[in-house]
Design an enzyme around this catalytic site. Structure first.
Site, PDB file in Angstrom:
ATOM      1  N   THR A  38       0.817  -1.222   0.000  1.00 46.55           N
ATOM      2  CA  THR A  38       0.000   0.000   0.000  1.00 46.55           C
ATOM      3  C   THR A  38       0.849   1.271   0.000  1.00 46.55           C
ATOM      4  OG1 THR A  38      -0.040  -0.215   2.385  1.00 46.55           O
ATOM      5  CG2 THR A  38      -1.967  -1.046   1.211  1.00 46.55           C
ATOM      6  N   CYS A  83      18.074   4.631  -3.353  1.00 41.75           N
ATOM      7  CA  CYS A  83      17.632   5.235  -4.621  1.00 41.75           C
ATOM      8  C   CYS A  83      18.684   6.163  -5.246  1.00 41.75           C
ATOM      9  CB  CYS A  83      16.318   5.988  -4.415  1.00 41.75           C
ATOM     10  SG  CYS A  83      16.308   6.975  -2.907  1.00 41.75           S
ATOM     11  N   GLN A 103      16.868  15.549  -3.653  1.00 43.54           N
ATOM     12  CA  GLN A 103      15.985  14.385  -3.587  1.00 43.54           C
ATOM     13  C   GLN A 103      14.531  14.770  -3.311  1.00 43.54           C
ATOM     14  OE1 GLN A 103      19.589  11.964  -1.475  1.00 43.54           O
ATOM     15  NE2 GLN A 103      17.613  10.983  -1.305  1.00 43.54           N
ATOM     16  N   HIS A 112      14.683  12.056  -8.334  1.00 39.41           N
ATOM     17  CA  HIS A 112      15.847  12.667  -7.678  1.00 39.41           C
ATOM     18  C   HIS A 112      16.795  13.214  -8.757  1.00 39.41           C
ATOM     19  CE1 HIS A 112      14.418  10.910  -4.084  1.00 39.41           C
ATOM     20  NE2 HIS A 112      15.313   9.960  -3.885  1.00 39.41           N
TER      21      HIS A 112
HETATM   22  P1  A2P Z   1       0.173   0.412   5.676  1.00 38.91           P
HETATM   23  O1  A2P Z   1      -0.325   1.198   4.512  1.00 38.91           O
HETATM   24  O2  A2P Z   1      -0.782  -0.661   6.101  1.00 38.91           O
HETATM   25  O3  A2P Z   1       0.652   1.280   6.812  1.00 38.91           O
HETATM   26  P2  A2P Z   1       5.354   4.414   2.611  1.00 38.91           P
HETATM   27  O4  A2P Z   1       6.855   4.278   2.697  1.00 38.91           O
HETATM   28  O5  A2P Z   1       4.876   4.916   1.311  1.00 38.91           O
HETATM   29  O6  A2P Z   1       4.806   5.171   3.773  1.00 38.91           O
HETATM   30  O7  A2P Z   1       4.786   2.886   2.743  1.00 38.91           O
HETATM   31  C1  A2P Z   1       5.112   2.029   3.793  1.00 38.91           C
HETATM   32  C2  A2P Z   1       4.522   0.642   3.517  1.00 38.91           C
HETATM   33  O8  A2P Z   1       4.948  -0.230   4.571  1.00 38.91           O
HETATM   34  C3  A2P Z   1       3.003   0.611   3.539  1.00 38.91           C
HETATM   35  O9  A2P Z   1       2.533  -0.364   2.628  1.00 38.91           O
HETATM   36  C4  A2P Z   1       2.719   0.198   4.969  1.00 38.91           C
HETATM   37  O10 A2P Z   1       1.457  -0.429   5.149  1.00 38.91           O
HETATM   38  C5  A2P Z   1       3.811  -0.819   5.177  1.00 38.91           C
HETATM   39  N1  A2P Z   1       4.026  -1.044   6.602  1.00 38.91           N
HETATM   40  C6  A2P Z   1       4.355  -0.135   7.542  1.00 38.91           C
HETATM   41  N2  A2P Z   1       4.416  -0.708   8.762  1.00 38.91           N
HETATM   42  C7  A2P Z   1       4.093  -2.017   8.592  1.00 38.91           C
HETATM   43  C8  A2P Z   1       3.950  -3.145   9.469  1.00 38.91           C
HETATM   44  N3  A2P Z   1       4.142  -3.043  10.783  1.00 38.91           N
HETATM   45  N4  A2P Z   1       3.603  -4.346   8.922  1.00 38.91           N
HETATM   46  C9  A2P Z   1       3.390  -4.464   7.596  1.00 38.91           C
HETATM   47  N5  A2P Z   1       3.501  -3.432   6.711  1.00 38.91           N
HETATM   48  C10 A2P Z   1       3.845  -2.231   7.201  1.00 38.91           C
END
Ligand code: A2P
Length: 350
Positions: free
Chosen positions: A14, A131, A158, A247
């Site tokens: 996500t 990156c 960046q 970047h």
């Molecule tokens: P979620 O959307 O459920 O929080 P970004 O770097 O764009 O913020 O995305 C971070 C990604 O890592 C998201 O998909 C987030 O899911 C996931 N994530 C963050 N913490 C956890 C966790 N404890 N377990 C599983 N996925 C995680």
């Protein structure tokens, strides 16, 4: 051609990089049997679309990797540290986009245009570099091969997407608040990011005792590991700018053997993954706005350094969510599916 299809997990599906991974897997028609989307409890039950189908996001846990052959991780270093071992135990090969295992001597650190064969030495996990490092080494590898690089001085510009989806939202919300003369309560960046420039990456715990930031040390150490040459001296200043995506980097290289600007343009125009955009008469040079959503590493403003005998200056731009993260990881995945014997390696050796 093989018709074999593979079970793939995307951890952090996500997030900003996860989102890009799904579109690249779809675009490149990656041979997928099952696609498992994993994220935190916050996303439980959410559905993401892939090839016209809705796939429900599952909550990541120790059992998430049963039957998975390749796990693409992009949910932060602590999640990778905890769950890459679980993926390996379940027999999957992990491609990890975080810094958790990059400098581990048993984990290859790979940019497919530079050191693809390092993938063969994996022990269940292959690390995807930072990156900013990825785009720089793609541009520098052909110059290193031609003239042996002695020293690199790089300054980065960046984009906020490197800090995740919430950082993008914060930049726009803060800009809007400033325009409307409202107070804005920041949650991600420690200082104003809208209409400002922050020489601090990452935004939390950035600096070491020697004054360098974590991101700067990543560029220094990862470059040597990927190029397989500890003798290259590297120094970096990494800076966050209020750009949503892609970047930009000002890169200065000193080589042992002289490379002229014309020779550099010629070498780079033939290099895999590089596109030269360098016609000053037409006002043509790489721009973050043009690189957004694109695969190549764009190189321009190539010129001989007036202060150095064997020095070159260049401007290197790439989409940090694509080549800087998701695309590079999926290219590693493509190498694995082209060498399926590598997918069984850690199972047979354990
Ligand atoms: P979620 O959307 O459920 O929080 P970004 O770097 O764009 O913020 O995305 C971070 C990604 O890592 C998201 O998909 C987030 O899911 C996931 N994530 C963050 N913490 C956890 C966790 N404890 N377990 C599983 N996925 C995680």
């Amino acid at each position: 051609m093989s018709t074999q299809k593979f079970n793939i997990a995307v951890v952090g599906a996500t997030g900003a990089v996860g989102h890009e991974m799904l579109s690249i897997l779809e675009e490149r028609n990656f041979p997928i049997n099952e696609l498992r989307l994993l994220a935190s409890e916050r996303s439980a039950g959410k559905k993401l679309s892939f090839k016209g189908k809705e796939i429900e996001v599952q909550v990541l846990n120790e059992n998430s990797f049963e039957g998975i052959e390749i796990a693409l991780f992009s949910a932060g270093g602590s999640i990778s540290k905890k769950f890459v071992p679980a993926a390996i135990k379940a027999g999957a090969v992990s491609v990890d986009n975080t810094s958790a295992f990059r400098m581990d001597p048993n984990t290859p650190l790979v940019v497919p245009e530079v050191n693809p064969d390092a993938i063969k030495d994996h022990n269940g996990c292959i690390a995807n570099p930072n990156c900013s490092t990825i785009q720089m080494v793609v541009a520098l590898k052909p110059l290193h091969d031609a003239g042996k690089i002695k020293r690199i001085v790089v300054s980065t510009y960046q984009s906020v997407s490197g800090a995740g989806v919430k950082a993008i939202q914060e930049m726009y919300a803060e800009a809007q608040a400033i325009i409307e003369n409202r107070v804005y309560q920041r949650q991600i960046f420690p200082h104003q990011i809208a209409f400002n420039i922050l020489p601090q990456i990452p935004q939390e715990n950035a600096f070491m005792k020697n004054g360098y930031s974590e991101e700067e040390l990543k560029m220094i150490n990862e470059t040597k590991k990927i190029m397989g040459d500890d003798s290259i001296r590297v120094t970096a200043t990494t800076v966050r700018v209020p750009v949503e995506r892609a970047h930009s980097e000002a890169v200065n290289v000193e080589t042992e053997k002289k490379i002229t600007a014309d020779q550099a343009r010629e070498l780079l125009s033939k290099a895999p993954g590089v596109q030269v955009q360098d016609d000053l008469d037409k006002g043509e040079f790489p721009l973050a706005s043009n690189a957004t959503g694109q695969d190549p590493v764009f190189v321009g403003r190539i010129r001989e350094d007036l202060s150095l005998e064997n020095g070159l200056e260049m401007w290197v731009v790439a989409d940090n969510l694509r080549k800087g993260a998701a695309l590079n990881a999926i290219q590693i995945g493509e190498y694995l599916v082209a060498h399926p014997e590598l997918l069984k390696k850690q199972v047979s050796s354990s």
